[in-house]
Write a protein that holds these residues in place. Structure first.
Motif, PDB file in Angstrom:
ATOM      1  N   GLU B  18      56.017  -8.888  -4.139  1.00  0.00           N
ATOM      2  CA  GLU B  18      56.579  -8.195  -2.971  1.00  0.00           C
ATOM      3  C   GLU B  18      57.663  -7.213  -3.383  1.00  0.00           C
ATOM      4  O   GLU B  18      57.897  -6.218  -2.701  1.00  0.00           O
ATOM      5  N   LEU B  19      58.322  -7.475  -4.531  1.00  0.00           N
ATOM      6  CA  LEU B  19      59.329  -6.539  -5.028  1.00  0.00           C
ATOM      7  C   LEU B  19      58.650  -5.301  -5.614  1.00  0.00           C
ATOM      8  O   LEU B  19      59.055  -4.170  -5.351  1.00  0.00           O
ATOM      9  N   LEU B  20      57.590  -5.516  -6.412  1.00  0.00           N
ATOM     10  CA  LEU B  20      56.896  -4.384  -7.053  1.00  0.00           C
ATOM     11  C   LEU B  20      56.162  -3.544  -6.011  1.00  0.00           C
ATOM     12  O   LEU B  20      56.098  -2.322  -6.119  1.00  0.00           O
ATOM     13  N   LEU B  21      55.587  -4.227  -5.014  1.00  0.00           N
ATOM     14  CA  LEU B  21      54.855  -3.496  -3.973  1.00  0.00           C
ATOM     15  C   LEU B  21      55.819  -2.809  -3.014  1.00  0.00           C
ATOM     16  O   LEU B  21      55.404  -1.993  -2.195  1.00  0.00           O
ATOM     17  N   GLY B  22      57.090  -3.149  -3.101  1.00  0.00           N
ATOM     18  CA  GLY B  22      58.074  -2.504  -2.249  1.00  0.00           C
ATOM     19  C   GLY B  22      58.191  -3.098  -0.863  1.00  0.00           C
ATOM     20  O   GLY B  22      58.795  -2.503   0.021  1.00  0.00           O
TER      21      GLY B  22
END
Lengths: 432, 432
Positions: B18-22
């Motif tokens: 969820e952090l990488l996908l924003g």
């Protein structure tokens, strides 16, 4: 050498001591992740490093080994700690040259802002590494810079969020489809929004409902203080097929999700409320005590909310509740300001004061002070009024002042949405 | 082998698709950076990786090579994508065992929450790698886990921000001083807050004022939408010496900073306003149109603001401005709702309506719709009233709806602060 194939892998490098020291939250990294996902690029890692040339060189070199696309944000400004341009130009052996067009546009901006001449340090912003493609920056002075290296494509971006966004929105899509022809299979996703059910309980019910798993669809639970989102994602599927997969899952999950679900733009419950008000051709006023303007602020975050939102009263003191909302002084004395009766009287009062079709009242103890044994910090009463019926709820919310306020605003908006949609079954008749 | 010496270097690893996908902004990384800095630990890099065991193992192994302390946040929960515990236990060859104390406390939490039995997946949260020290989690189920490796100290933390914070605040300081005796020279910093002057102009003036540089003090400009902070930092100095350095710099910068400077807890101008109201033993009410509750929300973010903040009116419609603020219908018609006269009438009106000692009025066009050639989007008028004098300003703020609203609220609060402090020299007499 065969052309590289498969999906495009990206590494995001964000630069800045202020990020490592924690003075600034890295919103750029999250925003870039979302944009790249929508363009079919998979972000595989992120690095954050300090404003030092060796660290920036390490991160970009390492990222070039792990990815096809390296996005570097921060360190392109005029101040002495802005060294990204120099670090990357050095790493890639590209001499820096002053670009006359960039210099001219910076000069024009300074003139327009009423300054007579360009400060010397701002001239650095016009330096461009040899062979770099400039990406226009419509809202600032530093252009984005794209460098083809034979291996990865390296793109330098300013750290100021609105400049970075404006460059990406204007240029990145066409840059990538030119540079990675046929290699951008879109990642498609759908998000289901819930509020009022804890993540672990929701996850358990979903697992019980789907013992066989979710097939080609990846499912993620994304909790935050306002609720839990379910994000469904597929990669490399055509939109029709992806839609079929999503709908089948949604149908299966319906009985579990429906009591807690709402549909709002960008997952915003306030947006769902504005849409519901519009659909019923009615308007709203809000009366807030502990949330202190937060409910009104969330509603007016929505562009165009003015057609259904009349306004409200922030009534922090008892006197303001009596004077501006017509709350009865006896009710306040008998039940206290934090009570079902006062929440209902606030909702009814603001409906009368603004001649509104619907109303909300919120009163509670956000803390850290003000709690008692009987009404501890986190105790909140809220009421929604619509069409002659009023629904009232009381809860004790966990968390600090900000958490209690956020949860109160969210719960009040959810109660109003249910009442508007005829789902608040315990609403009772009220004169308003 | 000699004991390692020098300052403690840390790498933060945050885990989550969820952090990488924003989908989620990495607030934990920023918060951890601030906490570690205050404890004398230098964060040298941050990595963010996906919820995959090989990626987590790569990041932790790499971080162990670059740092004395590795903090890993995220992936300790009960859902199937929570694999940090397994990845790190595998990397460090520490078998996982169910910890009876943790299991019991999880079970107790579920009973307390009214659930009959512990769902199977939640039992995973009780698994602890061999030899790990448990760090208590007062607000959640997953404890922090500290692993001594011979080299770096590796600490696993949950990704839910309030759980992570509560573990760190409770345990990290004592853990680090035990593990790194004599190696925590504090980084001391002081932050000077400004609002109303652009970063590049401020930086230029500071450079002109300090041609010889800032010596042992590092200076960083931290702009955000509300203003520009100057952060002064020294490392390894004793507090008295650091204070002397800071004060000398502040004295030199005074003439440049003073017109724009404010003193507020955590750099919050609303806090400065609350303090200034308290010092003058007066109270405030606010009338908001385009900011729609944001000014009231910011004031009530401050714990204990109720002693000087009475409340306010969100008057989105003209009718609400007339009815609740006593704005003259003729004034609205002659000058339009977005005008100096209406801003002043709103400030005066809310002072009367709440019988307040000070008042604010804000009216403008936040966009994206509603702009005209004469009054484009971003046009905002705001007025502050105190002690029989009223100061009015008009500006055209750049940016989107959110930016215009944030800038308007900030500018209005700054105007009120100046008026309260006797610095708004153009204020004129007003009946209020």
């Amino acid at each position: 050498m065969p052309a590289p194939s498969g999906s495009v892998r990206a590494v995001i490098v964000t630069v800045g001591d202020e990020l490592l020291l924690g003075h600034t939250v890295d919103t750029n990294a999250a925003w870039l992740g979302g944009e790249l996902g929508a363009l079919g690029v998979r972000v595989v890692r992120r690095y954050t490093v300090s404003d030092e040339e060796p660290e920036i060189r390490w991160a970009v070199r390492d990222a070039m080994g792990a990815a096809d696309l390296v996005l570097v944000s921060g360190g392109l400004g005029p101040t002495p700690d802005d060294v990204t341009r120099d670090a990357v130009a050095g790493l890639l052996h590209r001499p820096l040259r002053t670009d006359p067009d960039v210099l001219e546009s910076i000069r024009a901006r300074f003139l327009e802002a009423g300054m007579q001449e360009l400060p010397e340090p701002n001239r650095r912003v016009a330096q461009v590494p040899e062979g770099a493609r400039k990406l226009p920056n419509p809202v600032g002075t530093a252009p984005g810079l794209a460098l083809e290296t034979g291996g990865a494509l390296v793109v330098l971006l300013p750290g100021v969020p609105r400049e970075l966004r404006s460059i990406i929105e204007g240029s990145l899509g066409s840059l990538l489809s030119r540079h990675f022809p046929g290699r951008l299979p879109p990642t498609l996703s759908r998000t289901l929004h819930t509020s009022g059910i804890p993540e672990s309980l929701l996850a358990q019910r979903v697992r019980e409902r789907l013992p066989e798993g979710t097939g080609d669809v990846r499912m993620a639970f994304l909790p935050d203080i306002r609720g839990v989102d379910l994000r469904l994602t597929v990669t490399g599927m055509d939109p029709v097929e992806a839609g079929r997969h999503f709908e089948e899952l949604e149908r299966k999950l319906g009985p579990i999700l429906d009591p807690w679900r709402f549909h709002g733009d960008r997952g915003d419950l306030a947006d769902a409320v504005v849409v519901a008000l519009r659909a019923r051709d009615t308007d709203l006023a809000v009366a807030e005590s502990c949330t202190g303007g937060l409910v009104a602020k969330r509603l007016t975050d929505i562009p165009g909310a003015s057609d259904v939102f009349l306004g409200g009263v922030v009534a922090y003191s008892n006197e303001a509740k009596i004077r501006h909302l017509g709350v009865d002084a006896g009710t306040l004395e008998r039940h206290g300001a934090v009570s079902a009766d006062v929440a209902q009287a606030m909702a009814e009062g603001v409906v009368r004061a603004f001649d509104a079709g619907a109303g909300l009242g919120v009163t509670g103890i956000a803390g850290p002070g003000g709690g008692t044994a009987e009404k501890p910090v986190g105790t909140v009463w809220y009421a929604a009024w619509y069409g002659g019926r009023c629904a009232v709820r009381g809860e004790r919310f966990p968390g600090d002042r900000e958490a209690v306020r956020e949860r109160s605003a969210q719960a009040a908006l959810m109660l109003l949405l249910r009442l508007l949609e005829g789902r608040a079954t315990d609403a009772s008749a009220s004169r308003g």
